[in-house]
Design an enzyme around this catalytic site. Structure first.
Site, PDB file in Angstrom:
ATOM      1  N   THR A   7      26.972  37.031  47.263  1.00 45.77           N
ATOM      2  CA  THR A   7      28.016  38.028  47.024  1.00 45.77           C
ATOM      3  C   THR A   7      28.981  38.075  48.198  1.00 45.77           C
ATOM      4  O   THR A   7      28.613  37.827  49.341  1.00 45.77           O
ATOM      5  CB  THR A   7      27.417  39.435  46.820  1.00 45.77           C
ATOM      6  OG1 THR A   7      26.646  39.809  47.978  1.00 45.77           O
ATOM      7  CG2 THR A   7      26.554  39.490  45.575  1.00 45.77           C
ATOM      8  N   GLU A  32      30.052  44.764  46.288  1.00 48.45           N
ATOM      9  CA  GLU A  32      29.514  43.410  46.372  1.00 48.45           C
ATOM     10  C   GLU A  32      29.957  42.621  45.142  1.00 48.45           C
ATOM     11  O   GLU A  32      29.701  43.034  44.011  1.00 48.45           O
ATOM     12  CB  GLU A  32      27.988  43.445  46.459  1.00 48.45           C
ATOM     13  CG  GLU A  32      27.488  44.179  47.702  1.00 48.45           C
ATOM     14  CD  GLU A  32      25.971  44.340  47.713  1.00 48.45           C
ATOM     15  OE1 GLU A  32      25.312  43.729  48.575  1.00 48.45           O
ATOM     16  OE2 GLU A  32      25.474  45.083  46.848  1.00 48.45           O
TER      17      GLU A  32
END
Length: 307
Positions: free
Chosen positions: A209, A256
């Site tokens: 991420t 994220e």
């Protein structure tokens, strides 16, 4: 687009300026209507469309403890104003001293003396000056004295909702991104640098991420979203989680972004995340395996929604 900052005298006289005024947070469809009306006048009179806006936002000065979050930061707002055909933006530094100007002083010093307004476009509920004492009746009265016309644009209603920055902020916080897109005329976006996270995505879950700093943006409802992510001018699909990672017991809000079909390191690079649709709420899972299975389902959902 020409940008004039502060009260330094403009280098030239503006040509038959059609003026509209506001904070323009979001540059939403209501704002776009004001700009369109000003542009229509400017085209007819071979003039220029002039937007007067403020930096910082007046609430930051008048109510510093209110912690107001924004739909569009200042730089993005300027980009959007140019995109919608504005010729000149005058950025007034908003201070307590400026806020003490009476409504008449604002018209005389700013609109008449500085800009040379010929046509003024305002919203149906426009108030201005110290204590918001000025209104449309005063503008029309002063327009007759100083030789400018006033055009009042009625409320813009989309999907049964009166379009305003306040209503859009609320919808963002509720995660109603389809409606937000309709009211803005484009998806809500957050831009920010990619910062180092806790390294769990790739190492523990198999889904790397990009962690994005949110800053002063209005935070959407916590949960998972289908997003479009722009990196170096190229758009990708993204499965984006905004929340507190309850499975790991975190306490800080984090954004994220798992960028689909992407494997580059982009630390410190500014990326744009457009929120397309809310997928699900935040949930605490029993462990890493259950969380990884859910992320896999989220990614597949994103592919189906955005492909």
């Amino acid at each position: 687009m020409e940008i004039v900052e502060g009260f330094v005298r403009a280098r030239r006289k503006f040509r038959n300026p059609a003026v509209t005024i506001g904070n323009f947070d979001g540059v939403h469809k209501g704002h776009q209507a004001l700009i369109e009306h000003a542009r229509n006048y400017a085209r007819e009179k071979e003039g220029e469309t002039v937007v007067i806006t403020f930096n910082p936002h007046p609430v930051k000065v008048l109510c510093p403890d209110c912690n107001l979050k924004f739909i569009t930061p200042h730089r993005t707002k300027l980009e959007l104003l140019e995109q919608y055909g504005v010729d000149v933006v005058w950025i007034i530094p908003f201070t307590r001293e400026f806020a003490s100007l009476s409504a008449r002083e604002f018209v005389e010093q700013c609109l008449v003396d500085f800009v040379g307004v010929k046509h003024l476009v305002v919203g149906y509920d426009y108030h201005f000056g110290k204590g918001r004492e000025g209104n449309i009746i005063l503008l029309e009265e002063m327009g007759k004295t100083h030789g400018f016309t006033v055009e009042v644009v009625p409320e813009v209603i989309v999907s049964g909702i009166v379009v305003s920055s306040t209503s859009i902020r609320k919808l963002i916080q509720e995660g109603q991104m389809k409606t937000v897109t309709t009211l803005l005329g484009r998806p809500y976006e957050i831009r920010g640098p990619v910062v180092h996270g806790r390294g769990r995505g790739a190492r523990m879950l198999g889904f790397p991420t990009a962690n994005v700093r949110i800053g002063d943006y209005v935070p959407p409802r916590t949960g998972v979203y289908a997003t479009r992510v722009t990196v170096d001018g190229i758009k990708y699909m993204g499965a984006t989680n905004l929340g507190y990672n309850p499975t790991f017991g975190d306490t800080d809000l984090s954004l994220e972004v798992h960028i689909l079909d992407f494997d580059r390191h982009i630390y410190n690079k500014v990326i744009k995340v457009e929120f397309i649709e809310y997928i699900r709420g935040e949930k605490k899972f029993s462990g890493i395996d259950e969380l990884a299975d859910q992320i896999s389902r989220d990614v597949e959902c994103v592919r189906q929604l955005l492909s």
